[in-house]
Write a protein that holds these residues in place. Sequence first.
Motif, mmCIF file in Angstrom:
data_model
loop_
_atom_site.group_PDB
_atom_site.id
_atom_site.type_symbol
_atom_site.label_atom_id
_atom_site.label_comp_id
_atom_site.label_asym_id
_atom_site.label_seq_id
_atom_site.Cartn_x
_atom_site.Cartn_y
_atom_site.Cartn_z
ATOM 1 N N LEU A 6 0.722 -0.998 0.651
ATOM 2 C CA LEU A 6 0.132 -0.159 -0.077
ATOM 3 C C LEU A 6 0.508 1.319 0.055
ATOM 4 C CD1 LEU A 6 -3.220 1.223 0.391
ATOM 5 C CD2 LEU A 6 -3.057 0.879 2.837
ATOM 6 N N THR A 7 0.134 1.911 -0.774
ATOM 7 C CA THR A 7 1.372 3.993 -0.922
ATOM 8 C C THR A 7 0.448 4.617 -0.716
ATOM 9 O OG1 THR A 7 0.958 3.974 -3.086
ATOM 10 C CG2 THR A 7 2.712 2.500 -3.060
ATOM 11 N N VAL A 8 1.093 5.760 -0.361
ATOM 12 C CA VAL A 8 0.216 7.227 -0.007
ATOM 13 C C VAL A 8 -0.410 7.249 -0.914
ATOM 14 C CG1 VAL A 8 0.413 9.145 1.120
ATOM 15 C CG2 VAL A 8 1.944 7.701 1.964
ATOM 16 N N GLU A 9 0.242 7.384 -2.326
ATOM 17 C CA GLU A 9 -0.944 7.149 -3.031
ATOM 18 C C GLU A 9 -2.001 6.642 -3.457
ATOM 19 O OE1 GLU A 9 2.316 6.960 -3.221
ATOM 20 O OE2 GLU A 9 2.928 9.558 -3.336
ATOM 21 N N ASP A 10 -2.014 5.501 -2.839
ATOM 22 C CA ASP A 10 -3.497 4.596 -2.903
ATOM 23 C C ASP A 10 -3.546 5.259 -2.253
ATOM 24 O OD1 ASP A 10 -1.765 2.444 -4.582
ATOM 25 O OD2 ASP A 10 -1.584 1.221 -3.093
ATOM 26 N N VAL A 11 -4.139 5.415 -0.852
ATOM 27 C CA VAL A 11 -4.691 6.254 -0.441
ATOM 28 C C VAL A 11 -5.059 6.945 -0.367
ATOM 29 C CG1 VAL A 11 -5.105 6.898 2.629
ATOM 30 C CG2 VAL A 11 -3.614 5.209 1.909
ATOM 31 N N VAL A 12 -3.862 8.307 -0.679
ATOM 32 C CA VAL A 12 -4.835 9.531 -1.943
ATOM 33 C C VAL A 12 -5.803 9.103 -3.060
ATOM 34 C CG1 VAL A 12 -4.448 11.312 -2.848
ATOM 35 C CG2 VAL A 12 -3.038 10.907 -1.152
ATOM 36 N N ARG A 13 -5.763 8.822 -3.822
ATOM 37 C CA ARG A 13 -6.396 8.026 -4.961
ATOM 38 C C ARG A 13 -7.849 7.608 -4.384
ATOM 39 N NH1 ARG A 13 -2.481 5.874 -7.935
ATOM 40 N NH2 ARG A 13 -2.411 4.429 -6.997
ATOM 41 N N ARG A 14 -8.001 6.186 -3.455
ATOM 42 C CA ARG A 14 -8.867 5.832 -2.603
ATOM 43 C C ARG A 14 -9.996 7.083 -2.457
ATOM 44 N NH1 ARG A 14 -6.820 0.604 0.817
ATOM 45 N NH2 ARG A 14 -7.292 0.642 -1.438
ATOM 46 N N TYR A 15 -9.758 7.722 -1.875
ATOM 47 C CA TYR A 15 -10.533 8.431 -0.750
ATOM 48 C C TYR A 15 -10.275 10.418 -1.278
ATOM 49 C CZ TYR A 15 -10.090 4.496 1.755
ATOM 50 O OH TYR A 15 -10.460 3.508 2.439
ATOM 51 N N ALA A 16 -9.298 10.304 -2.815
ATOM 52 C CA ALA A 16 -9.706 12.044 -2.836
ATOM 53 C C ALA A 16 -10.816 12.092 -3.372
ATOM 54 C CB ALA A 16 -8.760 11.694 -3.383
ATOM 55 N N GLU A 17 -11.757 11.688 -4.102
ATOM 56 C CA GLU A 17 -13.025 12.521 -4.380
ATOM 57 C C GLU A 17 -14.072 12.692 -3.079
ATOM 58 O OE1 GLU A 17 -16.643 11.774 -7.753
ATOM 59 O OE2 GLU A 17 -14.361 10.943 -8.453
ATOM 60 N N ASP A 18 -14.368 11.516 -2.342
ATOM 61 C CA ASP A 18 -15.087 11.859 -1.042
ATOM 62 C C ASP A 18 -14.281 13.211 -0.283
ATOM 63 O OD1 ASP A 18 -17.149 9.735 -1.452
ATOM 64 O OD2 ASP A 18 -16.319 8.633 -1.351
ATOM 65 N N ILE A 19 -13.470 13.393 -0.189
ATOM 66 C CA ILE A 19 -13.003 14.051 0.934
ATOM 67 C C ILE A 19 -13.069 15.516 0.013
ATOM 68 C CG2 ILE A 19 -10.566 15.196 1.768
ATOM 69 C CD1 ILE A 19 -12.063 12.681 3.454
ATOM 70 N N ALA A 73 9.097 -0.286 6.916
ATOM 71 C CA ALA A 73 8.652 -1.564 7.887
ATOM 72 C C ALA A 73 7.553 0.137 8.701
ATOM 73 C CB ALA A 73 9.456 -1.570 9.259
ATOM 74 N N ALA A 74 8.325 1.109 8.981
ATOM 75 C CA ALA A 74 7.044 2.059 10.064
ATOM 76 C C ALA A 74 6.128 3.199 9.088
ATOM 77 C CB ALA A 74 7.726 3.348 10.681
ATOM 78 N N ARG A 75 6.280 2.646 8.411
ATOM 79 C CA ARG A 75 5.629 3.284 6.988
ATOM 80 C C ARG A 75 4.520 2.103 6.507
ATOM 81 N NH1 ARG A 75 6.763 7.719 3.639
ATOM 82 N NH2 ARG A 75 6.397 6.929 1.507
ATOM 83 N N THR A 76 5.080 0.921 6.414
ATOM 84 C CA THR A 76 4.012 0.436 6.164
ATOM 85 C C THR A 76 2.968 0.141 6.909
ATOM 86 O OG1 THR A 76 5.505 -0.817 4.771
ATOM 87 C CG2 THR A 76 3.698 -2.450 5.685
ATOM 88 N N ALA A 77 3.299 -0.333 8.217
ATOM 89 C CA ALA A 77 2.570 0.017 9.363
ATOM 90 C C ALA A 77 1.438 1.521 9.830
ATOM 91 C CB ALA A 77 3.566 -0.272 10.775
ATOM 92 N N LEU A 78 2.161 2.935 9.283
ATOM 93 C CA LEU A 78 1.467 3.639 9.661
ATOM 94 C C LEU A 78 -0.045 3.688 8.725
ATOM 95 C CD1 LEU A 78 4.450 6.124 10.432
ATOM 96 C CD2 LEU A 78 2.128 5.616 11.475
ATOM 97 N N LEU A 79 0.555 3.269 6.726
ATOM 98 C CA LEU A 79 -0.336 3.259 6.249
ATOM 99 C C LEU A 79 -1.617 2.484 6.122
ATOM 100 C CD1 LEU A 79 1.894 3.840 3.094
ATOM 101 C CD2 LEU A 79 0.107 5.114 3.326
ATOM 102 N N GLY A 80 -1.230 1.610 7.058
ATOM 103 C CA GLY A 80 -2.392 0.288 7.057
ATOM 104 C C GLY A 80 -3.472 0.550 7.583
#
Length: 100
Positions: A6-19, A73-80
């Motif tokens: 999972l990347t930050v870009e994935d999270v942005v892409r998934r929720y950007a429209e609603d937010i 590892a921290a990035r992965t955990a935080l993104l999750g």
Amino acid sequence: MSTAALTVEDVVRRYAEDIAYVAEGSPAADPGTFTGQLGTAAERFEEAGVNGHEDVETAAVILNEVRNTDDEAARTALLGRAAELLRDVPDMADEYRTMV
């Protein structure tokens, strides 16, 4: 079978429209803009009485931490954790739309 990280870009892409709808802006194209919109959306959700606004605010803080760490590892955990906190955003945005 491997699972893509999972990347930050994935999270942005998934929720950007609603937010963006709740924050009354254009869908974010970058993580910095997105985290700013999360803060605005959290405030608007709270004002409208939409449950979960605290999770949106916490996700913004976590995503800022992701952007400021080099520890993979921290990035992965935080993104999750951020993705988990944002999972209800589509339903929250729908509820907000019916109130506006």
